[in-house]
Design a protein around this motif. Structure first.
Motif, short mmCIF file in Angstrom:
data_model
loop_
_atom_site.label_atom_id
_atom_site.label_comp_id
_atom_site.label_asym_id
_atom_site.label_seq_id
_atom_site.Cartn_x
_atom_site.Cartn_y
_atom_site.Cartn_z
N LEU A 140 -66.36 -53.06 44.40
CA LEU A 140 -67.63 -52.35 44.19
C LEU A 140 -68.28 -52.99 42.98
O LEU A 140 -67.64 -53.17 41.95
N ARG A 141 -69.55 -53.35 43.10
CA ARG A 141 -70.26 -53.96 41.98
C ARG A 141 -71.42 -53.05 41.60
O ARG A 141 -72.16 -52.60 42.47
N PHE A 142 -71.55 -52.78 40.29
CA PHE A 142 -72.72 -52.03 39.86
C PHE A 142 -73.24 -52.60 38.55
O PHE A 142 -72.50 -53.12 37.73
N ALA A 143 -74.56 -52.52 38.44
CA ALA A 143 -75.25 -53.14 37.31
C ALA A 143 -75.84 -52.07 36.41
O ALA A 143 -76.16 -50.96 36.85
N HIS A 144 -76.01 -52.45 35.16
CA HIS A 144 -76.59 -51.55 34.16
C HIS A 144 -77.47 -52.37 33.24
O HIS A 144 -77.28 -53.57 33.08
N ASN A 178 -76.02 -48.82 44.37
CA ASN A 178 -77.38 -48.60 43.96
C ASN A 178 -77.39 -48.14 42.49
O ASN A 178 -76.84 -47.10 42.16
N SER A 179 -78.05 -48.93 41.63
CA SER A 179 -78.03 -48.63 40.20
C SER A 179 -78.84 -47.38 39.84
O SER A 179 -78.70 -46.85 38.75
N ASP A 180 -79.65 -46.90 40.78
CA ASP A 180 -80.37 -45.64 40.53
C ASP A 180 -79.44 -44.44 40.70
O ASP A 180 -79.74 -43.35 40.22
N ILE A 181 -78.34 -44.64 41.41
CA ILE A 181 -77.40 -43.54 41.68
C ILE A 181 -76.12 -43.71 40.90
O ILE A 181 -75.60 -42.76 40.31
N VAL A 184 -73.53 -46.00 34.37
CA VAL A 184 -72.54 -45.81 33.32
C VAL A 184 -72.20 -44.33 33.18
O VAL A 184 -71.08 -43.96 32.89
N SER A 185 -73.19 -43.45 33.42
CA SER A 185 -72.95 -42.02 33.35
C SER A 185 -73.67 -41.34 34.52
O SER A 185 -74.46 -41.96 35.22
N ALA A 186 -73.38 -40.06 34.68
CA ALA A 186 -73.96 -39.32 35.80
C ALA A 186 -75.47 -39.21 35.64
O ALA A 186 -75.98 -39.08 34.55
#
Length: 186
Positions: A140-144, A178-181, A184-186
């Motif tokens: 799983l890849r997620f961006a910030h 999806n970085s909108d969902i 790093v935090s909720a």
């Protein structure tokens, strides 16, 4: 504004709590660092503002979504690597992170759980060599922050023949969250 209650992300507690106390502003610090803490904060805030029923309904909806996600999982759960990119930096999300806790809630093994420091740090540095050696079943890849730069970093990294040979890549089990969902935090 004559605020009766300030609701603030708990990550700002250390920087602002003393000042808010001096000003006499009642503050509720909302925990967003994990899915579990997020749900608990909803319930605590609901109780504090006399909206327990609504808070319980919201948490029930979140739990229902988690249960629905669990029902979609295969019988044999894959070991997952959760890669966190912020610009040019690559980290591995541990069970102590928000996304890592979501994965944990589903019962999916997170390869970061085996690493030293995973119990205390939400993110740990990882090298391509470590990722290749671990060879996770799914990624799983997620961006910030700089989402575009992080996505470009992910894309260029996975063009590397060593990463292209990973089981997760070969089996088409690399997912960009999806970085909108998912953040790093909720």
């Amino acid at each position: 504004l004559e605020t009766e209650l300030l609701v603030m992300d708990a990550s700002f507690r250390e920087a602002h709590e003393d000042m808010l106390e001096e000003l006499g502003i009642e503050t509720f610090f909302f925990e967003t660092d994990s899915f579990s803490n997020f749900q608990n904060s909803i319930l605590e805030l609901g109780e504090l503002i006399d909206r327990s029923e609504e808070a319980e309904a919201l948490v029930a909806r979140l739990q229902s979504a988690a249960e629905a996600a669990k029902s979609d999982l295969p019988e044999e759960l894959p070991t997952v690597a959760i890669l966190f990119g912020a610009g040019e930096d690559l980290m591995l999300a541990t069970p102590a992170s928000y996304v890592g806790d979501l994965v944990n809630q589903l019962g999916v093994p997170n390869m970061a759980a085996q690493l030293e420091g995973a119990m205390f740090a939400p993110f740990l540095p990882i090298s391509m060599e470590q990722l290749v050696a671990a060879n996770p079943d799914a990624i799983l890849r997620f961006a910030h922050a700089s989402v575009e730069n992080a996505q470009e970093m992910f894309d260029s990294m996975f063009e590397n023949p060593a990463l292209a040979a990973l089981d997760a890549v070969q089996n088409d089990l690399v997912f960009d969250l999806n970085s909108d969902i998912f953040g790093v935090s909720a």
